[in-house]
Design an enzyme around this catalytic site. Sequence first.
Site, PDB file in Angstrom:
ATOM      1  N   ALA A 130       0.862  -1.189   0.000  1.00  0.00           N
ATOM      2  CA  ALA A 130       0.000   0.000   0.000  1.00  0.00           C
ATOM      3  C   ALA A 130       0.888   1.224   0.000  1.00  0.00           C
ATOM      4  O   ALA A 130       2.024   1.189   0.476  1.00  0.00           O
ATOM      5  CB  ALA A 130      -0.930  -0.001   1.210  1.00  0.00           C
ATOM      6  N   SER A 133       0.727   9.287   0.959  1.00  0.00           N
ATOM      7  CA  SER A 133       1.537  10.476   0.699  1.00  0.00           C
ATOM      8  C   SER A 133       2.785  10.552   1.567  1.00  0.00           C
ATOM      9  O   SER A 133       3.792  11.121   1.158  1.00  0.00           O
ATOM     10  CB  SER A 133       0.690  11.734   0.909  1.00  0.00           C
ATOM     11  OG  SER A 133       0.145  11.745   2.206  1.00  0.00           O
ATOM     12  N   ILE A 134       2.727   9.981   2.769  1.00  0.00           N
ATOM     13  CA  ILE A 134       3.853  10.071   3.699  1.00  0.00           C
ATOM     14  C   ILE A 134       4.740   8.839   3.634  1.00  0.00           C
ATOM     15  O   ILE A 134       5.964   8.932   3.710  1.00  0.00           O
ATOM     16  CB  ILE A 134       3.345  10.256   5.149  1.00  0.00           C
ATOM     17  CG1 ILE A 134       2.494  11.518   5.259  1.00  0.00           C
ATOM     18  CG2 ILE A 134       4.510  10.301   6.139  1.00  0.00           C
ATOM     19  CD1 ILE A 134       3.260  12.800   5.089  1.00  0.00           C
ATOM     20  N   ASP A 291      -7.404   7.952  14.422  1.00  0.00           N
ATOM     21  CA  ASP A 291      -7.477   7.855  12.959  1.00  0.00           C
ATOM     22  C   ASP A 291      -8.190   6.559  12.583  1.00  0.00           C
ATOM     23  O   ASP A 291      -7.703   5.778  11.763  1.00  0.00           O
ATOM     24  CB  ASP A 291      -6.062   7.895  12.373  1.00  0.00           C
ATOM     25  CG  ASP A 291      -6.054   8.263  10.891  1.00  0.00           C
ATOM     26  OD1 ASP A 291      -7.062   8.804  10.409  1.00  0.00           O
ATOM     27  OD2 ASP A 291      -5.036   8.009  10.221  1.00  0.00           O
TER      28      ASP A 291
END
Length: 544
Positions: A130, A133-134, A291
């Site tokens: 997977a 962005s980080i 999150d």
Amino acid sequence: MTCKNTRRLYQIITTFLRYGIDEIIPDIPLTRHARLGRKALFWVRNQHKDQPFGVRLRLALQELGPVWIKLGQMLSTRRDLFEPELAEQLALLQDSVEPFDGKSARQIIEQALGGSLETWFDEFDEQALASASIAQVHTAKFNQNQPLVGKDVVIKVIRPDIEPIIKADIALMYRLASWVPRLSNDARRLRATEVVREYEKTLLDELDLTREMANAIRLRNNFENSEMLYVPEMYPDFCHKNVIVMERIYGILVSDVETLKANGTDMKLLAERGVQVFFTQVFRDSFFHADMHAGNIFVNPNHPENPQYIGIDCGIVGTLNQNDKRYLAESFVAFFNRDYRRVALMHVESGWTPADTDIDAFEQAFREVCEPIFAKPLSEISFGHVLLNLFNVAREFNMEVQPQLVLLQKTLLYIEGLGRQVYPQLDLWQTAKPFLQNWLNEQVGVKAILRDLKQRAPQFREHFAEFPEAVFNALQQQKQINFRLDELNKTLQAQGRQKSHNVRSIVSGVIILGVLWRFDDLPLWLSCGTLVTVLLVLLLQRKS
């Protein structure tokens, strides 16, 4: 500002203009520089007039790249700041980008671990499992050189050179945010600089994977041997700022309702356990996974009749203190009791709204916003939206932003959404009520008093020896004052006995205040004991 930053700022501004984002600027006189700047870009027009504003903003952020995408995702949770339609559009932003080269990932991991991957792992897959962005993740197995030989693991690695990109864009966000308050009073209420600061902290924390490791270990320990939640094991010996290694889990995504049903999962129990996991984190542990969107929550496929959640990606967490928990519990209970005055008082007592707030007006504002919610059955009321309504009203009365509660409200919305997706008949109030009541009973009942006495026992023992001396000194002072009072009384006899009595009362009060001031650093019970003793002596002497 460097040439590179100037070019990036130009790109950001023109992107916003091409999507017509400048329409949020009201019809007010602009500064000379703003007018000149807009005229200089006269040729950049809104090219998407057929789309609603929320869609255009989402597309603009998507075009600007990962840092702005994540900003939009964060803003989607700030429903206290934005209209629901806009927040829903921002929530559609996907933090999914093309993975960087697997060979580069291998080099970064080997540099962090200090050797060839083959020293520790077999079957390292250079194709990312997977990518975001980080960071991105790769799979591998521990080899025969490791105690956990054959154990499947996931290796998470930060993207190369992402930190300077983030810091540069954050600096530009600060510059843009500094312009926002000049637009209007409504724009000033957005507290744009504060939002960017909150985002910066969240983003920079995500760049340090050792934080995620520590959070995951703490959450795992909190739910050790729990049937409700499993957190994958971290391997600290292999964890660094830009690389972490953890146990690989196999589960069903919580959003994959069809597969869960096909597996025979008890959907009602699964939904209720989601709420129980959340409130356990909040009220028992004061530490919660912040999150918990569908991509980070799985369900163990084993024992579907006794379903267990699996939580991953602990990069964003929230912590609460006693005041936060008291606010949350009492506000919810007061809301469901329709005691809006108590809700108003809670905000003032917590110090989050000014002490001079008009309580009557505050109460009425809560009543007007919250009362229509009860048109629904209790089972359909959303805790997250209740909290959002409380925030919205409180902001009108100058409530300071509480980032930890904003995180909690966002997480609560996630939990509710997932719970009702899994089991639409989920009754949140009946599931959460025991947690709220038990916590409040523990805080104000006999158990709380006994627990407090037990916790303070060492301090009590430390100061106990001072108690006799404190009483003796107080009595000695009273004896000396009594002598002086007798002399004074003789002088005042001509003016009447009542005045003498008043003087004695005033001076005795001064003595009491002096004793309390002298021992203000002692435990409450010791100070009170001293005060009671002095009062008894004064009472006996008055009778004599």
